[in-house]
Scaffold this motif. Structure first.
Motif, PDB file in Angstrom:
ATOM      1  N   LEU A 339       0.812  -1.224   0.000  1.00 26.20           N
ATOM      2  CA  LEU A 339       0.000   0.000   0.000  1.00 26.20           C
ATOM      3  C   LEU A 339       0.847   1.277   0.000  1.00 26.20           C
ATOM      4  N   SER A 340       2.167   1.142   0.147  1.00 30.82           N
ATOM      5  CA  SER A 340       3.018   2.336   0.251  1.00 30.82           C
ATOM      6  C   SER A 340       2.870   3.262  -0.956  1.00 30.82           C
ATOM      7  N   THR A 341       2.988   2.697  -2.142  1.00 26.51           N
ATOM      8  CA  THR A 341       2.945   3.560  -3.332  1.00 26.51           C
ATOM      9  C   THR A 341       1.573   4.204  -3.523  1.00 26.51           C
ATOM     10  N   PRO A 342       0.463   3.443  -3.431  1.00 29.77           N
ATOM     11  CA  PRO A 342      -0.842   4.131  -3.544  1.00 29.77           C
ATOM     12  C   PRO A 342      -1.019   5.228  -2.491  1.00 29.77           C
ATOM     13  N   CYS A 343      -0.518   4.981  -1.260  1.00 31.30           N
ATOM     14  CA  CYS A 343      -0.643   6.006  -0.209  1.00 31.30           C
ATOM     15  C   CYS A 343       0.134   7.255  -0.599  1.00 31.30           C
ATOM     16  N   SER A 344       1.331   7.048  -1.116  1.00 33.80           N
ATOM     17  CA  SER A 344       2.176   8.182  -1.496  1.00 33.80           C
ATOM     18  C   SER A 344       1.476   9.008  -2.583  1.00 33.80           C
ATOM     19  N   LYS A 345       0.896   8.313  -3.562  1.00 34.03           N
ATOM     20  CA  LYS A 345       0.246   9.034  -4.668  1.00 34.03           C
ATOM     21  C   LYS A 345      -1.000   9.782  -4.193  1.00 34.03           C
ATOM     22  N   ALA A 346      -1.757   9.141  -3.286  1.00 39.52           N
ATOM     23  CA  ALA A 346      -2.974   9.798  -2.782  1.00 39.52           C
ATOM     24  C   ALA A 346      -2.616  11.005  -1.917  1.00 39.52           C
ATOM     25  N   LYS A 347      -1.613  10.839  -1.069  1.00 37.83           N
ATOM     26  CA  LYS A 347      -1.217  11.923  -0.165  1.00 37.83           C
ATOM     27  C   LYS A 347      -0.693  13.113  -0.981  1.00 37.83           C
ATOM     28  N   ARG A 348      -0.010  12.813  -2.079  1.00 43.45           N
ATOM     29  CA  ARG A 348       0.510  13.879  -2.933  1.00 43.45           C
ATOM     30  C   ARG A 348      -0.637  14.723  -3.492  1.00 43.45           C
TER      31      ARG A 348
END
Ligand SMILES: Cc1ncc(COP(=O)(O)O)c(C=O)c1O
Length: 507
Positions: A339-348
Motif C-alpha cells: 500500500l506504500s505507493t498508492p498512499c504516497s500518490k494519494a497523499k501527494r
C-alpha cells in the motif's frame, strides 16, 4: 477637507465608493458605452477629494474593464458590452441551486457538534481536549528552533509519505514503545489520524462497499466511511472487544483493539486471531486505530494487532493528538508494503505532504529523547487526574454509577444507573445550566438489530484537560445535579421505561 485629503485611510474608503458610483451610472444607462467621464479635476472637486484619489478610482475601473482610455483623451465607458449584464447580483435571476457531488451530498447529513466555549463552563469533560499546561513548550520550541537553524539552501516539496528523518525516528519509537517493527517505507506521515482514515477510505473503498465497525464507535471514522459511500456493518462490543461472530464479507474493518472507543475494553487474543483470519480469508484490510496506546494504567502494555499480522492485512494508525496536542495535526500510518505507493500518490494529491517544519521538529523531538520523557510525564499527570476522577465518582456518586474503561486512555464511560434514556435531554440541559460540559455515549451507537441502544444515560468523560481540583468540583456538581433531577418528577411520564443496570454493551 485638506486633512481628509491627507488621510491615506480616507482614500482607501473613498476609492471603492467612487468606483461604485460610476458603476451604478453605467448600470442604469446614465453613462452608456462610449460616454466620457468627468475630468479628474472636476470629479475631485465634486467629491471633495484629491485628484490622486479620483485617478486611483479610474485606474481601478480600467483594470476591471469598465473604462478605456486613449492617449491624451479623457477616460470613457468601454464600448461593445451590455450594461444590463452589470446589474447587481440581487437584481439578476436567482442563481441555480447548489449542485454537490454524491460525496458532498452525503456530508450534508452529518451532525457537527458546536464549537463550545469551554471557558464558560465550570468543568468541561469534553473528550479529546488536553491541558495546554501539559504541552512541552520549551522543548518543542527548541526542536522548532533547531529545525529552523538547519534550513536547507532550497525550499522544496518533501516526500508525500513524510520526511525521512521523521519516519526513521518513528520507526525507532514504534519499536521501543509498542514493539512494532516496520520498514521506513511503510510509514506515511499524515495530518492526524483523521487524514489517515480518509486516505484509507479513498484508496480502499468504492461506493456500496461494506465496512465492519465496532458498535459503539468513533464518530469521525464512521462519517469518513459513509462519506465514501460505504455501507456500515456494526458489530457489538463486549468485554473482549468487538464480537467477531458477526464478521461477514466486507472490504475493510475499523477497530480500536488496545482500548475500544468509547467503552474501553481490550480485544482478546482469540478475537484478534479471528479478525486476522477473516481478513486473510476475505482479502479485507483491518484499520487498527491505536489512538491512545501510550496510556496504560492498571494493565500491561498491549501489543498492537499489527504484530500478529503475517498476511499484511493490518493498517496501523497512530497520532500525537493524545500525547502532544490535537492542534498539531500529526499522525502516522504503518501500511502493508503493497500500500506504500498508492498512499504516497494519494497523499501527494491531497496536500503534497504534511508541513515540513513540524515534521522535522517532531523528528528532532523524538531523537533527543524529549518525546518519550514527555510521554512518561503526561502519563503520570493523567494517571493523577484519572485517580482523582475515580475517587470523586466513588465518593460522591458511589453506587449510582457504573464506570467502565478506566484501565487505559484518557476517558472513562460513566453509566448513570438511575437515569433512563428518556431523561437524557433534561439531564444535558441541566448540566449546561450548572456549567458542566457532559457528553453522551448514546450518540456513538449505531442502529443495529444485534445491539439495542442503551436504556440508561452514559457519559464519555474526558479528563485530560482538567486540573484535579476542577475534576473533583465537576463530579460534586454532577452529584448535586443528579440528586435534583431524581427529585423532580419525570416530564413525560408515559415515555419512561424501567432502566436496566447498565447499557447493554458496556464492557
Ligand atoms: C478513536 C479515536 N481515534 C483517533 C483520534 C484522534 O484523531 P486525530 O489524530 O485526527 O486528532 C481520536 C480523538 O479523539 C479518537 O477518539
Amino acid at each position: 477637507l485638506s486633512d481628509r485629503k491627507a488621510d491615506p485611510g480616507h482614500r482607501v474608503r473613498v476609492v471603492p465608493a467612487i468606483c461604485e458610483a460610476i458603476k451604478g451610472q453605467i448600470r442604469t444607462g446614465a453613462s452608456g458605452p462610449g460616454a466620457r467621464l468627468p475630468s479628474t479635476r472636476a470629479l475631485a472637486a465634486e467629491w471633495g477629494v484629491s485628484r490622486t484619489t479620483v485617478t486611483a478610482a479610474y485606474e481601478q475601473l480600467l483594470a476591471e474593464g469598465y473604462l478605456e482610455t486613449r492617449q491624451g483623451a479623457r477616460a470613457q465607458v468601454v464600448r461593445g458590452f451590455d450594461p444590463h449584464a452589470l446589474k447587481s447580483i440581487k437584481d439578476q435571476q436567482p442563481a441555480p441551486a447548489m449542485r454537490l457531488s454524491d460525496y458532498g451530498q452525503r456530508l450534508l447529513d452529518f451532525a457537527v457538534p458546536p464549537q463550545s466555549d469551554a471557558s464558560r463552563l465550570v468543568a468541561d469533560f469534553r473528550y479529546g481536549d488536553l491541558a495546554a499546561a501539559d504541552f512541552p513548550t520549551i522543548a518543542w520550541k527548541k526542536a522548532i528552533n533547531a529545525t529552523l537553524l538547519h534550513r536547507p539552501s532550497r525550499l522544496r516539496y518533501d516526500d508525500p509519505c513524510g520526511s525521512v528523518a521523521l519516519r526513521e525516528a518513528l520507526q525507532g519509537y514504534l519499536w521501543r514503545a509498542r514493539g512494532l517493527r516496520c520498514e521506513v517505507d511503510q510509514i506515511v506521515v499524515v495530518n492526524g489520524s483523521q487524514q489517515g482514515l480518509d486516505l484509507c477510505a479513498r484508496l480502499l473503498l468504492n461506493p456500496g462497499d461494506r465496512v465492519v465497525v465496532e458498535n459503539p464507535c468513533y464518530n469521525l471514522a464512521l462519517q469518513t466511511f459513509v462519506a465514501a459511500g460505504a455501507e456500515l456493518i456494526p458489530l457489538a462490543v463486549d468485554r473482549e472487544g468487538m464480537r467477531t461472530d458477526g464478521l461477514c464479507e466486507a472490504r475493510l474493518s475499523y477497530v480500536t483493539p488496545s482500548h475500544q472507543f468509547p467503552l474501553g475494553s481490550v480485544m482478546s487474543v482469540r478475537r484478534r486471531q479471528e479478525l486476522l483470519a477473516w481478513a486473510r480469508r476475505t482479502g479485507s484490510y483491518v484499520i487498527e486505530d491505536d489512538y491512545d496506546g501510550e496510556y496504560r494504567f492498571d494493565m500491561a502494555p498491549i501489543p498492537p494487532l499489527q504484530l500478529m499480522d503475517s498476511g499484511e492485512r493490518v493498517i496501523y494508525l497512530g497520532t500525537v493528538s493524545k500525547t502532544l496536542s490535537p492542534t498539531l495535526r500529526l499522525g502516522y500510518l504503518v501500511v502493508p508494503p503493497a500500500l506504500s505507493t498508492p498512499c504516497s500518490k494519494a497523499k501527494r494529491l491531497m496536500d503534497r505532504h504534511t508541513p515540513s517544519l513540524e515534521q522535522e521538529a517532531f523528528a528532532a523531538f523524538i531523537d533527543s529523547g524529549s518525546y518519550e520523557r514527555h510521554v512518561r510525564r503526561v502519563r503520570r499527570r493523567n494517571g493523577d487526574r484519572r485517580a482523582a476522577l475515580l475517587a470523586a465518582l466513588s465518593e460522591h456518586l458511589g453506587n449510582q454509577v457504573t464506570v467502565v474503561g478506566a484501565d487505559a486512555g484518557l476517558h472513562v464511560v460513566v453509566w448513570l444507573d438511575g437515569v433512563p434514556q428518556e431523561r437524557a435531554h433534561e439531564l444535558f440541559e441541566r448540566a449546561h445550566a450548572v456549567g458542566l460540559g457532559l457528553y453522551p455515549v448514546g450518540s456513538l451507537y449505531l442502529p443495529s438489530p444485534s445491539v439495542s441502544p442503551p436504556h440508561i444515560v452514559g457519559l464519555v468523560v474526558g479528563y485530560a484537560s482538567l486540573s484535579e481540583r476542577d475534576i473533583v468540583h465537576g463530579v460534586r456538581r454532577l452529584a448535586t445535579m443528579l440528586e435534583d433531577l431524581q427529585a423532580t418528577p419525570v416530564r413525560n411520564k408515559h415515555l419512561t421505561h424501567q432502566p436496566s443496570r447498565r447499557g447493554p454493551t458496556a464492557g
